[in-house]
Design an enzyme around this catalytic site. Structure first.
Site, PDB file in Angstrom:
ATOM      1  N   CYS A   1     126.258  10.070  81.167  1.00 42.04           N
ATOM      2  CA  CYS A   1     125.732   9.291  80.045  1.00 42.04           C
ATOM      3  C   CYS A   1     124.580  10.002  79.350  1.00 42.04           C
ATOM      4  O   CYS A   1     123.752  10.636  79.994  1.00 42.04           O
ATOM      5  CB  CYS A   1     125.245   7.943  80.554  1.00 42.04           C
ATOM      6  SG  CYS A   1     126.597   6.873  81.029  1.00 42.04           S
TER       7      CYS A   1
ATOM      8  N   ASP B   1     119.532   1.128  86.037  1.00 42.09           N
ATOM      9  CA  ASP B   1     120.888   0.744  85.612  1.00 42.09           C
ATOM     10  C   ASP B   1     121.033  -0.769  85.404  1.00 42.09           C
ATOM     11  O   ASP B   1     122.024  -1.221  84.836  1.00 42.09           O
ATOM     12  CB  ASP B   1     121.919   1.221  86.647  1.00 42.09           C
ATOM     13  CG  ASP B   1     121.907   2.732  86.786  1.00 42.09           C
ATOM     14  OD1 ASP B   1     121.464   3.414  85.854  1.00 42.09           O
ATOM     15  OD2 ASP B   1     122.322   3.234  87.839  1.00 42.09           O
TER      16      ASP B   1
ATOM     17  N   ARG C   1     128.776  14.009  86.100  1.00 42.42           N
ATOM     18  CA  ARG C   1     127.646  14.750  86.676  1.00 42.42           C
ATOM     19  C   ARG C   1     127.885  15.092  88.147  1.00 42.42           C
ATOM     20  O   ARG C   1     127.135  15.845  88.749  1.00 42.42           O
ATOM     21  CB  ARG C   1     126.358  13.919  86.576  1.00 42.42           C
ATOM     22  CG  ARG C   1     125.853  13.787  85.167  1.00 42.42           C
ATOM     23  CD  ARG C   1     124.535  13.077  85.118  1.00 42.42           C
ATOM     24  NE  ARG C   1     123.458  13.795  85.772  1.00 42.42           N
ATOM     25  CZ  ARG C   1     122.858  14.869  85.270  1.00 42.42           C
ATOM     26  NH1 ARG C   1     123.235  15.366  84.116  1.00 42.42           N
ATOM     27  NH2 ARG C   1     121.883  15.448  85.928  1.00 42.42           N
TER      28      ARG C   1
ATOM     29  N   LYS D   1     130.064   3.060  92.404  1.00 42.56           N
ATOM     30  CA  LYS D   1     130.300   4.279  91.622  1.00 42.56           C
ATOM     31  C   LYS D   1     129.309   5.375  92.023  1.00 42.56           C
ATOM     32  O   LYS D   1     129.657   6.563  92.010  1.00 42.56           O
ATOM     33  CB  LYS D   1     130.144   3.955  90.129  1.00 42.56           C
ATOM     34  CG  LYS D   1     129.892   5.162  89.249  1.00 42.56           C
ATOM     35  CD  LYS D   1     129.518   4.720  87.869  1.00 42.56           C
ATOM     36  CE  LYS D   1     128.606   5.639  87.117  1.00 42.56           C
ATOM     37  NZ  LYS D   1     127.304   5.949  87.586  1.00 42.56           N
ATOM     38  N   ASN D   2     128.086   4.984  92.379  1.00 42.17           N
ATOM     39  CA  ASN D   2     127.076   6.002  92.675  1.00 42.17           C
ATOM     40  C   ASN D   2     127.068   6.433  94.142  1.00 42.17           C
ATOM     41  O   ASN D   2     126.176   7.154  94.570  1.00 42.17           O
ATOM     42  CB  ASN D   2     125.703   5.527  92.203  1.00 42.17           C
ATOM     43  CG  ASN D   2     125.633   5.496  90.673  1.00 42.17           C
ATOM     44  OD1 ASN D   2     126.529   6.015  90.004  1.00 42.17           O
ATOM     45  ND2 ASN D   2     124.593   4.904  90.119  1.00 42.17           N
TER      46      ASN D   2
ATOM     47  N   VAL E   1     112.372   5.645  84.283  1.00 40.82           N
ATOM     48  CA  VAL E   1     113.264   6.610  84.950  1.00 40.82           C
ATOM     49  C   VAL E   1     113.903   7.560  83.937  1.00 40.82           C
ATOM     50  O   VAL E   1     113.946   8.778  84.153  1.00 40.82           O
ATOM     51  CB  VAL E   1     114.341   5.875  85.785  1.00 40.82           C
ATOM     52  CG1 VAL E   1     115.270   6.878  86.469  1.00 40.82           C
ATOM     53  CG2 VAL E   1     113.677   4.978  86.822  1.00 40.82           C
TER      54      VAL E   1
HETATM   55  N1  EPU Z   1     115.660  14.852  86.763  1.00 42.98           N
HETATM   56  C1  EPU Z   1     115.134  16.061  86.383  1.00 42.98           C
HETATM   57  N2  EPU Z   1     115.702  17.218  86.901  1.00 42.98           N
HETATM   58  C2  EPU Z   1     116.761  17.171  87.760  1.00 42.98           C
HETATM   59  C3  EPU Z   1     117.296  15.920  88.147  1.00 42.98           C
HETATM   60  C4  EPU Z   1     116.712  14.764  87.625  1.00 42.98           C
HETATM   61  O1  EPU Z   1     114.189  16.122  85.598  1.00 42.98           O
HETATM   62  O2  EPU Z   1     117.228  18.254  88.182  1.00 42.98           O
HETATM   63  C5  EPU Z   1     115.098  13.618  86.196  1.00 42.98           C
HETATM   64  C6  EPU Z   1     116.107  12.909  85.277  1.00 42.98           C
HETATM   65  O3  EPU Z   1     116.127  13.462  83.992  1.00 42.98           O
HETATM   66  C7  EPU Z   1     115.622  11.469  85.316  1.00 42.98           C
HETATM   67  C8  EPU Z   1     115.069  11.343  86.742  1.00 42.98           C
HETATM   68  O4  EPU Z   1     114.849  12.659  87.229  1.00 42.98           O
HETATM   69  O5  EPU Z   1     114.580  11.289  84.390  1.00 42.98           O
HETATM   70  C9  EPU Z   1     115.960  10.615  87.703  1.00 42.98           C
HETATM   71  O6  EPU Z   1     117.266  11.202  87.709  1.00 42.98           O
HETATM   72  P1  EPU Z   1     118.177  11.181  89.017  1.00 42.98           P
HETATM   73  O7  EPU Z   1     118.389  12.574  89.472  1.00 42.98           O
HETATM   74  O8  EPU Z   1     117.603  10.187  89.981  1.00 42.98           O
HETATM   75  O9  EPU Z   1     119.527  10.598  88.413  1.00 42.98           O
HETATM   76  P2  EPU Z   1     121.009  11.069  88.714  1.00 42.98           P
HETATM   77  O10 EPU Z   1     121.173  11.427  90.148  1.00 42.98           O
HETATM   78  O11 EPU Z   1     121.453  12.022  87.686  1.00 42.98           O
HETATM   79  C10 EPU Z   1     121.876   8.725  89.482  1.00 42.98           C
HETATM   80  C11 EPU Z   1     122.917   7.777  88.998  1.00 42.98           C
HETATM   81  C12 EPU Z   1     122.466   7.122  87.712  1.00 42.98           C
HETATM   82  C13 EPU Z   1     121.142   6.386  88.003  1.00 42.98           C
HETATM   83  C14 EPU Z   1     120.108   7.375  88.552  1.00 42.98           C
HETATM   84  C15 EPU Z   1     118.802   6.720  88.935  1.00 42.98           C
HETATM   85  C16 EPU Z   1     124.937   8.799  89.790  1.00 42.98           C
HETATM   86  C17 EPU Z   1     126.211   9.483  89.471  1.00 42.98           C
HETATM   87  N3  EPU Z   1     124.153   8.499  88.753  1.00 42.98           N
HETATM   88  O12 EPU Z   1     121.775   9.709  88.460  1.00 42.98           O
HETATM   89  O13 EPU Z   1     123.448   6.170  87.360  1.00 42.98           O
HETATM   90  O14 EPU Z   1     120.653   5.821  86.813  1.00 42.98           O
HETATM   91  O15 EPU Z   1     120.653   8.030  89.705  1.00 42.98           O
HETATM   92  O16 EPU Z   1     118.994   5.793  89.934  1.00 42.98           O
HETATM   93  O17 EPU Z   1     124.652   8.499  90.938  1.00 42.98           O
HETATM   94  C18 EPU Z   1     124.608   4.772  85.923  1.00 42.98           C
HETATM   95  O18 EPU Z   1     125.203   4.363  86.936  1.00 42.98           O
HETATM   96  O19 EPU Z   1     124.730   4.238  84.777  1.00 42.98           O
HETATM   97  C19 EPU Z   1     123.723   5.920  86.044  1.00 42.98           C
HETATM   98  C20 EPU Z   1     123.239   6.578  84.995  1.00 42.98           C
END
Ligand code: EPU
Length: 451
Positions: A121, A311, A97, A23-24, A333
């Site tokens: 989420c 996750d 997202r 999914k990611n 995280v």
């Molecule tokens: N963050 C910021 N500012 C930003 C972006 C992120 O402060 O502009 C912070 C977030 O709030 C968080 C941390 O950085 O505290 C990490 O966030 P990240 O950007 O790594 O997460 P994401 O890209 O939004 C993806 C996965 C998530 C997974 C995270 C961490 C996708 C669609 N989602 O999210 O997956 O938990 O990376 O590995 O790829 C899930 O599958 O259940 C899920 C939530």
């Protein structure tokens, strides 16, 4: 229309499930197709909500998306990409997202992007400041408009030096998708290096990109003028695999997860073994099972790759309620990923959440009033209850708790789980779970699939 599950717990889950593309990764590889000058082919595509959302967003931007009726493989042709009507984009507000990752590819394809308000989420604030700062550093102009964000680049995107304050997965992908066709060289430090990111880099390299990854979280991208299409098989979903592995422990079951890949799950597998979980690792999948004896408690800290993935945390916490002794889990995280424990406590689990960093290293959330550490005392017998699912992984965790509990649970909001777990009710059925699915609006059984 939302579905309700009535779960009669206490049956060990036994059998085989298959995990497909992550999914990611999959929705992001679909977005990358926009960067090419010819069609791309993506294989191992799961039937999940994020794939539907991205298909629709690509289509309204003029990308032809064809799905092979037998294999489910996608052919994505970006050659007629065009600006989409804002009403059509708005219809996707709050769905996912992934739309934030359309910025770079749309700017390269059509000169501008309008991104609807994001979904995903509710496990923390989940800001997009890193994404917007990155885009500005490439020379983009970001404007807040009603219903979303408009991004343009009157002088094109230019390679730059970027340092992320935290190794964000999404912001790293934003850089990759913007930089491959930007003018000049981009150097990103503080990058995330999750296997899904490495797979996205593989996709971009197939398209003609020049990207090198160093061991110190530095990624260097030499921009090229044009990219072609790709043909790629998405890496398997290690998060779904870990979820089923936890389900096997929680229900004292035995599940063969076809498609699970050892290489991408090493940290999870070490943790599972320390807990006393059984595993047999094969070329085409991994068998996860309860070995019959007691499970061991753990001290665990989530982290970016190669640490213990956030996750994986929620399903494993349910398994820790069945371990003998006190476990400590420090979530570093997301600031708010323990809300799901409230339902577990109602089911009889002994879990306290704390504001302090209970891990070895203080994290970003330590002094800021977030309940981001948990102490789990076990083992406890879980009892069935009514549960409303809060988020994807928390929801799956509630479901496996209900499947292990004595008595009956009524679980609402299960459609959230479809975002990341392909055909999960069929998989549960195949594993011998005892449940019915009902349609909540009509409140009559829509699909009787209990055994
Ligand atoms: N963050 C910021 N500012 C930003 C972006 C992120 O402060 O502009 C912070 C977030 O709030 C968080 C941390 O950085 O505290 C990490 O966030 P990240 O950007 O790594 O997460 P994401 O890209 O939004 C993806 C996965 C998530 C997974 C995270 C961490 C996708 C669609 N989602 O999210 O997956 O938990 O990376 O590995 O790829 C899930 O599958 O259940 C899920 C939530």
């Amino acid at each position: 229309m939302s579905s309700v599950l009535t779960v009669r717990g206490g049956v060990p889950l036994t059998g085989r499930v298959k995990v497909r593309g992550a999914k990611n990764l999959v929705p992001k590889a679909m977005v990358a197709a926009l960067l090419g000058n010819e069609p791309s082919v993506l294989r191992n595509v799961p039937e999940i909500k994020d794939v539907e959302v991205v298909t629709s967003l690509l289509q309204i931007h003029g990308v032809t998306v064809l799905k092979d009726p037998v294999t489910g493989d996608l052919t994505l042709d970006p050659q007629n990409a065009k600006t989409a009507p804002s009403t059509a984009i708005d219809a996707h507000a709050g769905d996912s997202r992934i739309p934030i990752l359309f910025c770079g590819p749309l700017i390269h394809a059509i000169g501008e992007a309008f991104i609807p308000d994001l979904g995903g989420c509710k496990i923390g604030d989940r800001p997009i400041d890193y994404h917007l700062n990155v885009l500005r550093q490439f020379g983009a102009v970001v404007e807040k408009r009603p219903g979303g964000i408009h991004i343009s680049a009157p002088k094109g995107l230019h390679g730059t030096k970027i340092s992320l304050p935290y190794p964000s997965v999404g912001a790293t992908e934003q850089v990759l998708l913007a930089a491959t066709r930007a003018d000049g060289i981009t150097e990103l430090t503080g990058a995330a290096t999750e296997p899904e990111i490495v797979d996205l880099i593989s996709v971009l390299q197939k398209m003609g990109a020049i990207i090198s990854v160093q061991t110190d979280r530095t990624i260097r991208i030499e921009g090229v003028k044009e990219l072609r299409g790709y043909s790629h098989r998405a890496l398997p979903d290690r998060n779904e695999a870990a979820s089923w592995a936890s389900a096997a422990l929680v229900t004292r079951g035995d599940i063969y997860v076809a498609g699970a890949s050892q290489r991408d799950m090493m940290t999870f597998l070490n943790t599972y073994r320390k807990m006393g979980g059984g595993m047999d690792i094969n070329d085409d999948g991994i068998r996860f099972y309860h070995q019959g004896g007691k499970l061991n408690p753990l001290v665990l800290e989530t982290d970016v790759h190669p640490g213990f993935m956030t996750d994986w945390q929620q399903p494993l916490v349910v398994a820790l309620t069945q371990a003998e002794g006190v476990s400590i889990v420090h979530e570093t995280v997301y600031e708010n990923r323990f809300g799901f424990t409230e339902a577990l406590v109602r089911m009889g689990a002994n879990i306290q959440v704390h504001r302090e960093c209970l891990g070895s290293v203080p994290c970003r959330f330590g002094q800021r009033n977030f309940l981001h550490s948990a102490v789990v005392s076990g083992s406890t017998q879980l009892k069935g209850t009514d549960i409303d699912i809060p988020d994807l992984r928390g929801g799956f965790s509630h479901l496996i708790a209900a499947l292990a509990a004595t008595g009956t649970s009524r679980v609402t909001g299960i459609d959230v789980i479809n975002r990341g777990y392909e055909r999960f009710t069929s998989k549960l059925e195949g594993l011998g779970a005892d449940f019915d699915v009902q349609n909540s609006r009509k409140s009559t059984p829509a699909a009787q699939i209990s055994r």
